[in-house]
Enzyme design. Structure first.
Site, PDB file in Angstrom:
ATOM      1  N   ALA A   1       0.811  -1.214   0.000  1.00  0.00           N
ATOM      2  CA  ALA A   1       0.000   0.000   0.000  1.00  0.00           C
ATOM      3  C   ALA A   1       0.846   1.267   0.000  1.00  0.00           C
ATOM      4  O   ALA A   1       0.356   2.338  -0.370  1.00  0.00           O
ATOM      5  CB  ALA A   1      -0.925  -0.003   1.210  1.00  0.00           C
ATOM      6  N   SER A   2       2.111   1.185   0.410  1.00  0.00           N
ATOM      7  CA  SER A   2       2.954   2.379   0.463  1.00  0.00           C
ATOM      8  C   SER A   2       4.119   2.352  -0.507  1.00  0.00           C
ATOM      9  O   SER A   2       4.706   3.386  -0.798  1.00  0.00           O
ATOM     10  CB  SER A   2       3.484   2.592   1.892  1.00  0.00           C
ATOM     11  OG  SER A   2       4.239   1.469   2.310  1.00  0.00           O
ATOM     12  N   SER A   3       4.483   1.177  -1.022  1.00  0.00           N
ATOM     13  CA  SER A   3       5.590   1.093  -1.975  1.00  0.00           C
ATOM     14  C   SER A   3       5.498  -0.197  -2.769  1.00  0.00           C
ATOM     15  O   SER A   3       4.790  -1.133  -2.394  1.00  0.00           O
ATOM     16  CB  SER A   3       6.947   1.168  -1.254  1.00  0.00           C
ATOM     17  OG  SER A   3       7.156   0.012  -0.464  1.00  0.00           O
TER      18      SER A   3
ATOM     19  N   ALA B   1      -4.750  -6.899  -0.547  1.00  0.00           N
ATOM     20  CA  ALA B   1      -6.003  -7.615  -0.827  1.00  0.00           C
ATOM     21  C   ALA B   1      -7.191  -6.667  -0.918  1.00  0.00           C
ATOM     22  O   ALA B   1      -7.047  -5.455  -0.845  1.00  0.00           O
ATOM     23  CB  ALA B   1      -6.241  -8.650   0.259  1.00  0.00           C
TER      24      ALA B   1
ATOM     25  N   HIS C   1      -2.096 -12.591  -3.037  1.00  0.00           N
ATOM     26  CA  HIS C   1      -2.266 -11.768  -1.842  1.00  0.00           C
ATOM     27  C   HIS C   1      -0.914 -11.691  -1.144  1.00  0.00           C
ATOM     28  O   HIS C   1      -0.304 -12.725  -0.843  1.00  0.00           O
ATOM     29  CB  HIS C   1      -3.316 -12.384  -0.919  1.00  0.00           C
ATOM     30  CG  HIS C   1      -3.577 -11.567   0.304  1.00  0.00           C
ATOM     31  ND1 HIS C   1      -4.210 -12.082   1.414  1.00  0.00           N
ATOM     32  CD2 HIS C   1      -3.281 -10.287   0.618  1.00  0.00           C
ATOM     33  CE1 HIS C   1      -4.301 -11.147   2.347  1.00  0.00           C
ATOM     34  NE2 HIS C   1      -3.732 -10.053   1.876  1.00  0.00           N
ATOM     35  N   ASP C   2      -0.455 -10.491  -0.852  1.00  0.00           N
ATOM     36  CA  ASP C   2       0.894 -10.346  -0.300  1.00  0.00           C
ATOM     37  C   ASP C   2       1.067 -11.087   1.021  1.00  0.00           C
ATOM     38  O   ASP C   2       2.158 -11.609   1.311  1.00  0.00           O
ATOM     39  CB  ASP C   2       1.296  -8.875  -0.170  1.00  0.00           C
ATOM     40  CG  ASP C   2       0.283  -8.014   0.567  1.00  0.00           C
ATOM     41  OD1 ASP C   2      -0.662  -8.550   1.177  1.00  0.00           O
ATOM     42  OD2 ASP C   2       0.450  -6.770   0.537  1.00  0.00           O
ATOM     43  N   THR C   3       0.009 -11.182   1.815  1.00  0.00           N
ATOM     44  CA  THR C   3       0.129 -11.944   3.060  1.00  0.00           C
ATOM     45  C   THR C   3       0.306 -13.434   2.779  1.00  0.00           C
ATOM     46  O   THR C   3       1.071 -14.119   3.466  1.00  0.00           O
ATOM     47  CB  THR C   3      -1.095 -11.729   3.959  1.00  0.00           C
ATOM     48  OG1 THR C   3      -1.271 -10.332   4.189  1.00  0.00           O
ATOM     49  CG2 THR C   3      -0.927 -12.434   5.293  1.00  0.00           C
TER      50      THR C   3
ATOM     51  N   ASN D   1      -6.235  -9.623  11.519  1.00  0.00           N
ATOM     52  CA  ASN D   1      -5.674  -8.357  11.037  1.00  0.00           C
ATOM     53  C   ASN D   1      -5.468  -7.407  12.204  1.00  0.00           C
ATOM     54  O   ASN D   1      -6.380  -7.196  13.005  1.00  0.00           O
ATOM     55  CB  ASN D   1      -6.625  -7.694  10.039  1.00  0.00           C
ATOM     56  CG  ASN D   1      -6.441  -8.194   8.634  1.00  0.00           C
ATOM     57  OD1 ASN D   1      -6.489  -9.393   8.397  1.00  0.00           O
ATOM     58  ND2 ASN D   1      -6.233  -7.279   7.715  1.00  0.00           N
TER      59      ASN D   1
END
Length: 491
Positions: free
Chosen positions: A12-14, A81, A236-238, A296
């Protein structure tokens, strides 16, 4: 000839493009090729992602890879996600996708669940209730845009579609929508009807490790990029971060520590019973038939906001150093309170929370940073205890991966409070998990256990042992605050 793998890993930031190779020393070697900033901007009344800019940055990274002498690569894409792109009949996006932090879903969850009870939805999906889940985003979606929509694509699937022309819905990200039926393995018809979408608006569901195709010829005419085969990884990055965790043996948990903190364990069957529902745990689908049973937690988003508000005067390392000079637990904060999701000022919101709950107010950079770190550690420890209650066994080790694994202060306090051995690293677990799926797909690795052995052999992983004498009784006090004190004092 050894293959060259590239992980497109966008948070979300990079975002970054990480090149991975298995070399003669039988270790995985990483090389960051390109990094870029990411973030949402206000557009047409909503916080939106500039998806075209993200894709352009990917091509910039691919050009750098070609310039470095790599002419043939394999590539996988993972992102955050729940967010999606609406694609029209002409194959083009209708608008830039709205961010999950947008305020449009503020009341959607309560409205939808007034008709469909929460326990009914949880029994179907096993997914935790978060106001920004795709289910509630679609509930609030512009109805005229939905009528024009041919395909609804999760962010990484859309990027893969733009690159290759092939559209799929990968299951690890699709499960976060809170619309996949655990028993049927498909989107749930009743939930789709509730938000005015249909099954055929989603591309076909595929598992992690599916070969998507080659980058389209037209992109080679516009950019000087290598020949690229795209593999649909755990998008999904997680999911990728969990695959990139060096977990070993039984009863280990993971903490993927980045903008969000995702704390949980890997299961072979979902756990969607009453206690899991009461504790709001989620059963996100993982690669290779697994489930990510997790919670989360707000995560380093809070410290990222604080860093920006101090005009980036302090690095993350400097904020951690300043925090270490401050006594911890000077205030209790429920870091998962919705007010911290996207406040105008994180510092003001933290201070207001403390003021209204009759606690000392953190003012200096070190005090604010310690308030965040110590309360994150408290929340982690509390959730480990919840996880143990649900599963009926004790967590022996906690693997902290992602950027937060570099924060030694946070790692040690978490170990002390939770009474677990903490293994910190690798920090690039998400990119590594992305690469492992590619390597398994292309037969450079046998399976995920083979991949996790490779992680343990390739990266320096720090161990933190608990000191139970340091914070006696603090976790019990915090649990009491969450249960009683916060509701009585924070308005």
């Amino acid at each position: 000839m050894k293959k060259t793998y590239v992980a497109v890993d966008i948070g979300a930031s990079s975002g970054r493009l990480m090149l991975g190779q298995l070399k003669d020393d039988k270790k995985l070697h990483l090389r960051e090729i390109h990094r870029f900033r990411n973030g949402f901007v206000k557009e047409n009344g909503h916080d939106r992602w500039n998806i075209d800019s993200i894709i352009d940055e990917i091509f910039k990274g691919l050009e750098k890879i070609k310039a470095a002498g790599f002419n043939d690569i394999i590539l996988g894409i993972d992102t955050w996600a729940v967010d999606y792109v609406l694609v029209g009949m002409d194959g083009e996006k209708i608008q830039d996708p709205i961010s999950y932090r947008d305020a449009r879903t503020k009341d959607a969850m309560n409205e939808l669940t007034s008709d469909l009870p929460r326990d009914y939805i949880y029994k179907k999906t096993g997914i935790q209730f978060l106001e920004f889940n795709t289910l509630y985003q679609l509930y609030e979606e512009n109805k005229k845009d939905l009528e024009k929509t041919d395909k609804i694509m999760m962010i990484p699937d859309y990027i893969g579609y733009i690159l290759t022309g092939n559209a799929v819905t990968e299951v690890t990200n699709a499960s976060t929508t809170q619309m996949l039926n655990l028993r049927e393995g498909l989107f749930d018809k009743n939930l789709l009807e509730k938000v005015n979408v249909s099954q055929d608006q989603f591309p076909r569901l595929v598992e992690s490790g599916t070969i998507l195709g080659n980058i389209r010829h037209k992109w080679h005419t516009l950019y000087d990029i290598p020949e690229t085969e795209v593999v649909t990884v755990a998008t999904h990055d997680t999911a990728s971060a969990v695959l990139g965790s060096p977990g070993k043996g039984d009863h280990w948990a993971f903490l993927s520590s980045g903008t969000w903190s995702l704390l949980g364990t890997e299961l072979n069957v979902p756990e969607n019973g009453h206690l899991a529902f009461e504790e709001n745990y989620t059963n996100e689908w993982g690669a290779y038939g697994t489930y990510r049973f997790l919670k989360n937690i707000m995560g380093l988003w809070m410290i990222q906001c604080v860093k920006r508000e101090f005009d980036n005067k302090y690095s993350f390392a400097q904020l951690a150093t300043l925090a270490s000079e401050v006594k911890p637990f000077q205030q209790f904060i429920n870091v998962n309170d919705e007010r911290f999701t996207n406040p105008e000022s994180m510092i003001d919101t933290i201070q207001d929370y403390c003021r209204k709950s009759g606690q000392s107010i953190p003012r200096t950079p070190g005090e604010i940073a310690m308030a965040i770190y110590s309360n994150l550690a408290l929340y982690y420890a509390n959730e480990i205890k919840s996880l143990e209650r649900i599963l009926g066994y004790q967590i022996k080790t906690l693997n902290i991966v992602g950027g937060g694994s570099n924060v030694k202060l946070l790692n040690q306090i978490t170990s002390d409070l939770a009474d677990v051995n903490v293994y910190a690293g690798p920090s690039e677990a998400t990119a590594i998990g992305n690469l492992l799926v590619q390597m398994i797909t292309k037969h450079d690795l046998d399976d995920i256990e083979d991949g996790r052995r490779l992680i343990r052999d390739s990266f320096d992983i720090k161990k933190f042992k608990p000191d139970l004498s340091k914070y006696v009784g603090v976790l019990n006090e915090y649990q009491s605050f969450l249960k009683h004190g916060e509701r009585m004092t924070v308005q």
